[in-house]
Write a protein that holds these residues in place. Structure first.
Motif, PDB file in Angstrom:
ATOM      1  N   SER A  87     -55.921   7.444 -93.316  1.00  0.00           N
ATOM      2  CA  SER A  87     -56.490   8.766 -93.568  1.00  0.00           C
ATOM      3  C   SER A  87     -57.979   8.801 -93.235  1.00  0.00           C
ATOM      4  CB  SER A  87     -56.294   9.146 -95.031  1.00  0.00           C
ATOM      5  OG  SER A  87     -57.087   8.310 -95.874  1.00  0.00           O
ATOM      6  N   ALA A  88     -58.547  10.006 -93.264  1.00  0.00           N
ATOM      7  CA  ALA A  88     -59.982  10.163 -93.055  1.00  0.00           C
ATOM      8  C   ALA A  88     -60.761   9.481 -94.179  1.00  0.00           C
ATOM      9  CB  ALA A  88     -60.351  11.641 -92.968  1.00  0.00           C
ATOM     10  N   ASN A  89     -60.265   9.570 -95.410  1.00  0.00           N
ATOM     11  CA  ASN A  89     -60.943   8.929 -96.530  1.00  0.00           C
ATOM     12  C   ASN A  89     -60.971   7.413 -96.371  1.00  0.00           C
ATOM     13  OD1 ASN A  89     -61.623  11.237 -97.977  1.00  0.00           O
ATOM     14  ND2 ASN A  89     -59.670  11.296 -99.076  1.00  0.00           N
ATOM     15  N   GLU A  90     -59.865   6.842 -95.953  1.00  0.00           N
ATOM     16  CA  GLU A  90     -59.810   5.394 -95.746  1.00  0.00           C
ATOM     17  C   GLU A  90     -60.725   4.978 -94.597  1.00  0.00           C
ATOM     18  OE1 GLU A  90     -55.214   4.563 -97.182  1.00  0.00           O
ATOM     19  OE2 GLU A  90     -55.609   5.414 -95.194  1.00  0.00           O
ATOM     20  N   THR A  91     -60.772   5.784 -93.546  1.00  0.00           N
ATOM     21  CA  THR A  91     -61.666   5.490 -92.423  1.00  0.00           C
ATOM     22  C   THR A  91     -63.121   5.556 -92.854  1.00  0.00           C
ATOM     23  OG1 THR A  91     -60.051   6.401 -90.864  1.00  0.00           O
ATOM     24  CG2 THR A  91     -62.326   6.217 -90.105  1.00  0.00           C
ATOM     25  N   ALA A  92     -63.461   6.571 -93.648  1.00  0.00           N
ATOM     26  CA  ALA A  92     -64.835   6.709 -94.125  1.00  0.00           C
ATOM     27  C   ALA A  92     -65.265   5.486 -94.930  1.00  0.00           C
ATOM     28  CB  ALA A  92     -64.968   7.975 -94.969  1.00  0.00           C
ATOM     29  N   ALA A  93     -64.380   4.999 -95.782  1.00  0.00           N
ATOM     30  CA  ALA A  93     -64.714   3.825 -96.589  1.00  0.00           C
ATOM     31  C   ALA A  93     -64.913   2.593 -95.712  1.00  0.00           C
ATOM     32  CB  ALA A  93     -63.614   3.581 -97.622  1.00  0.00           C
ATOM     33  N   LEU A  94     -64.065   2.420 -94.712  1.00  0.00           N
ATOM     34  CA  LEU A  94     -64.178   1.265 -93.832  1.00  0.00           C
ATOM     35  C   LEU A  94     -65.434   1.306 -92.983  1.00  0.00           C
ATOM     36  CD1 LEU A  94     -60.506   0.824 -92.570  1.00  0.00           C
ATOM     37  CD2 LEU A  94     -61.825  -0.809 -93.919  1.00  0.00           C
ATOM     38  N   MET A  95     -65.797   2.495 -92.515  1.00  0.00           N
ATOM     39  CA  MET A  95     -66.922   2.629 -91.586  1.00  0.00           C
ATOM     40  C   MET A  95     -68.235   2.956 -92.278  1.00  0.00           C
ATOM     41  SD  MET A  95     -65.445   1.864 -88.814  1.00  0.00           S
ATOM     42  CE  MET A  95     -66.727   2.229 -87.616  1.00  0.00           C
ATOM     43  N   ASP A  96     -68.243   2.962 -93.614  1.00  0.00           N
ATOM     44  CA  ASP A  96     -69.458   3.254 -94.377  1.00  0.00           C
ATOM     45  C   ASP A  96     -70.012   4.624 -93.986  1.00  0.00           C
ATOM     46  OD1 ASP A  96     -71.473   2.942 -96.183  1.00  0.00           O
ATOM     47  OD2 ASP A  96     -72.679   1.603 -94.944  1.00  0.00           O
TER      48      ASP A  96
END
Length: 332
Positions: free
Chosen positions: A236-245
């Motif tokens: 998801s976008a939320n998971e991507t945001a967490a991974l990419m800071d």
């Protein structure tokens, strides 16, 4: 520093997802190396999901879900995110296996007109083509071996960092006979390709490759051909945001376009310096894109004659620094 650091007020759920995905980045379930202890073909068969079962009906996957799940999500969100864990084997004899994780953010999606009830010349309804084309950004989080030692090109290795730094194109189409979407990605400034069959599940498999390019001027061009295999996870976008800071508000279709343009420009400028024997022509296209010209006007540039050079290509402005570096590389 990556754009938009992850805010402290992100929910516990996002933080939990970040931890689980970070663990995936760090482990990737040990893709590399031969499986230990396999002594009988039945052991391999036991590892295959649904082995021995009848093939699912068209439109359904082996878990009983819809093969259109990921496609519908991309269609409604106008973007999608995938996390790939792959192993690359480069062409040089005795080369080390390269294992890495790569995150792809795909947007600027154009879908086929599958909603239209088209009728062909005979009066029969035509088979709808369900597919899409689009652009992607690629970020590599971690490597477990050294790219350069394995023969990767210098420009690839120089870009490794936990940020979106490569631009790609993507296409996908539903193939009834295969009961899934044939999805392909390729790097825009290289001949690197990945391919997967999307059957609607949250995880899948992919293969990839780069072949020898006779015209490639990169110092590692003679050793950069590779084969690749791995796993795809739709996130998801939320998971991507967490991974990419990053903040999730930075990961929208609207925010994608300026970031894609920036990365596309940087990669083409680098490609012009390192790999292109005619950097002026490439830089003319880059400058047009920087100035905001649309794609149609850029594509039409090749049709304009340049009477001063007789080359059939009109030479435009080029960044002096880029040109001087390129000329030195080519000994001019």
């Amino acid at each position: 520093m990556r754009p938009g650091g992850l805010k402290r007020q992100e929910t516990d759920l996002i933080n939990a997802n970040a931890l689980s995905l970070a663990a995936l980045f760090l482990s990737s379930a040990a893709l590399g190396g031969a499986a230990a202890g396999i002594e009988d073909i039945s052991q391999l068969e036991s590892l295959a999901p649904g082995f021995g079962n009848s093939p699912p009906a068209i439109g359904r996957n082996i878990d009983g879900g819809s093969v259109f799940t990921n496609f519908f999500r991309a269609y409604t969100d106008r973007q999608f995110f995938v996390l790939n864990s792959v192993q690359n084997k480069y062409e040089t004899p005795g080369t080390k296996l390269v294992e890495l994780d790569q995150l792809m953010w795909c947007a600027d999606l154009s879908f086929t007109n599958f909603e239209d009830d088209d009728v062909d010349a005979s009066g029969d309804a035509s088979v709808p083509i369900m597919g899409f084309t689009g652009h992607c950004l690629w970020g590599t989080s971690i490597t477990r071996s050294t790219f350069l030692e394995s023969g990767a090109q210098m420009s690839t290795a120089a870009l490794l960092s936990n940020e979106f730094n490569r631009d790609l194109s993507v296409s996908g189409v539903f193939v009834p006979q295969s009961n899934g979407f044939d999805v392909n990605w390729h790097i825009n400034t290289d001949n690197m390709i990945w391919r997967m069959l999307d059957d609607g599940r949250s995880t899948g498999q992919l293969i990839g490759w780069e072949v020898h390019d006779e015209g490639d001027l990169n110092p590692n061009a003679a050793s950069s051909s590779f084969s690749s295999v791995g796993r795809v996870q739709w996130i998801s976008a939320n998971e991507t945001a967490a991974l990419m800071d990053m903040d999730v508000t930075e990961l929208t279709p609207e925010q994608f376009m300026p970031m894609y343009k920036k990365v596309w420009t940087e990669n083409h400028e680098m490609e012009a310096i390192v790999d292109n024997p005619n950097p002026e022509a490439e830089m003319e296209i880059v400058e047009k894109a920087k100035d905001g010209d649309d794609g149609d006007s850029i594509m039409a540039m090749g049709d304009e004659e340049d009477t001063s050079t007789g080359s059939g290509r009109r030479l435009g402005s080029i960044t002096p620094g880029v040109l001087s570096v390129a000329l030195r590389i080519f000994g001019l």
